[in-house]
Design an enzyme around this catalytic site. Structure first.
Site, PDB file in Angstrom:
ATOM      1  N   HIS A   1      -6.022 139.814 123.259  1.00 23.57           N
ATOM      2  CA  HIS A   1      -5.897 141.372 123.198  1.00 23.57           C
ATOM      3  C   HIS A   1      -4.826 141.744 124.335  1.00 23.57           C
ATOM      4  CE1 HIS A   1      -7.788 145.165 122.270  1.00 23.57           C
ATOM      5  NE2 HIS A   1      -7.290 145.450 123.872  1.00 23.57           N
TER       6      HIS A   1
ATOM      7  N   SER B   1      -4.984 149.145 121.041  1.00 24.38           N
ATOM      8  CA  SER B   1      -6.315 149.037 121.591  1.00 24.38           C
ATOM      9  C   SER B   1      -6.793 150.454 121.474  1.00 24.38           C
ATOM     10  CB  SER B   1      -6.139 148.527 122.834  1.00 24.38           C
ATOM     11  OG  SER B   1      -7.442 148.271 123.545  1.00 24.38           O
TER      12      SER B   1
ATOM     13  N   ASP C   1      -9.377 137.748 120.018  1.00 24.30           N
ATOM     14  CA  ASP C   1      -9.588 138.932 120.254  1.00 24.30           C
ATOM     15  C   ASP C   1     -10.874 139.553 119.862  1.00 24.30           C
ATOM     16  OD1 ASP C   1      -9.539 141.626 121.187  1.00 24.30           O
ATOM     17  OD2 ASP C   1      -7.953 142.473 119.685  1.00 24.30           O
TER      18      ASP C   1
END
Length: 409
Positions: free
Chosen positions: A379, A195, A349
């Protein structure tokens, strides 16, 4: 007296119960659960818990002048992210200057030096820490048979841009200068991030290009990374803007907080009115949705982007256009020198297309790229890999793919 003591307790009970009911309503009114997702009920429960904890954290933060303090210290978080111990790995907490790091060293005797992994955790520069990602790092160190350094960089609410990149770069350089003392082969060091940490891994890899006094990075592993904060009209943002655990509202809030941008500019950021026409003309070839393969554009309505230029918005948000915040904007000369890459993207995501854009950017400059796309992924899913009964098949698949890639280098 007993009655008086019961009054505040009853008030707290009503407050928590009311918050729970509000959380459930908010989830069902605003959350999209992808049809391809396995275990949708499990997913809904986790999202309700996420909303509940963050709402409570925001309330407590206002009381104490912090942000999401409850999430950082709550008993639920400590239980959910309980650190595992494994007799096959030595775990050591260290400090590189003021930066806390955690070292994972497999105990098994090796006939040669091991590979090294520098790991940058996710959490949107707001949450996430060494403990939350402890089990992920333990798994990677064991399965990839590598010495892993996890970097505990400073984050919000006390620290803003560019502290994350600075902390991670300083810790990485320190590690690279000390590889022999950790039994690491200087030719087999990988940077890895998830991320926001994935975006940081891309930045660090670029920053180390041409540093001939340091061992060269062997490969970069980017797990659904943040690559830019310029084009917010990509297909994956439209398609997944209400899919946990990174919704559009949460994403823009974290970006604004970290970059010290007033949230009132969110609409200008969404529509791209902060982008000067000459800047978009220069970078469109890398940032446009034209670079996204057609199969990822289902139900995508391409808007007019960017919108009419707003100079006031540009002055408040122009640092989003710096290459330090958008590694995809780096010069071709830098991109062409990058080491091979392993990218992970998840279909459900909001950041899926960040991976697709950066993948194409590297491939166009001849950088070898391996890509692992997870149709049922979302995610933040890797954090649930060992959280039974709340784990998901996609979590295990991703971590196994990452470990296999690193071990095969």
């Amino acid at each position: 007296m007993a009655v008086l003591l019961l009054v505040p307790l009853l008030g707290l009970l009503i407050f928590f119960l009311g918050l729970l009911i509000w959380t459930i309503f908010k989830h069902f009114l605003s959350t999209d659960v992808p049809s391809a997702l396995q275990h949708p009920v499990r997913f809904r429960i986790l999202d309700c818990a996420f909303i509940y904890v963050f709402t409570l954290g925001g309330w407590e933060g206002q009381e104490h002048g912090t942000s999401n303090g409850y999430f950082a210290t709550s008993p639920g978080k400590k239980k959910l992210f309980q650190k595992k111990k494994d007799p096959k790995v030595v775990v050591t907490d260290l400090r590189f200057g003021t930066i806390p790091v955690r070292l994972f060293q497999p105990k098994a005797v090796s006939c040669s030096s091991r590979g090294g992994i520098v790991f940058y955790h996710g959490g949107a520069s707001l949450v996430g820490n060494l403990d939350i990602y402890h089990n992920v790092c333990l798994f990677l160190a064991l399965e990839a048979d590598s010495v892993l350094l996890s970097v505990g960089y400073r984050k919000l609410p006390d620290h803003h841009y560019p502290v994350v990149t600075k902390d991670c770069l300083n810790a990485t350089i320190h590690f690279l200068k000390s590889l022999k003392s950790y039994g690491v082969d200087p030719s087999r060091v990988v940077v890895c991030g998830e991320s926001a940490g994935g975006g940081t891994a891309a930045q660090i890899t670029q920053a180390l290009v041409g540093q001939n006094d340091l061992p060269q990075i062997r490969a970069q592993v980017l797990i659904y990374p943040v690559i830019q904060a310029i084009n917010f009209q990509l297909p994956s943002i439209q398609q997944n803007q209400n899919v946990p655990f990174l919704t559009w509202d949460f994403l823009i809030m974290c970006i604004c907080k970290y970059m010290a941008i007033d949230i009132s500019w969110r609409d200008a950021m969404l529509k791209g009115t902060f982008i000067p026409p000459e800047t978009w003309k220069k970078y469109r070839k890398w940032l446009s949705s034209d670079n996204i393969p057609k199969r990822f554009k289902k139900k995508y309505q391409e808007p007019q982007f960017p919108g009419p230029f707003n100079e006031a918005a540009y002055l408040e948000t122009k640092h989003l256009l710096d290459v330090e915040n958008a590694p995809i904007l780096a010069d071709d000369e830098i991109i062409a020198q990058l080491p091979e890459a392993f990218f992970v993207s998840c279909e459900n995501d909001i950041l899926r297309d960040h991976t697709l854009l950066y993948k194409k950017r590297l491939e166009d400059q001849g950088v070898p790229v391996s890509w692992y796309h997870v149709e049922d992924g979302f995610h933040g899913c890797i954090l649930s890999f060992d959280k039974k009964p709340f784990s998901f098949p996609c979590s295990v698949k991703i971590l196994n793919a990452v470990a296999d890639y690193i071990k095969g280098l």
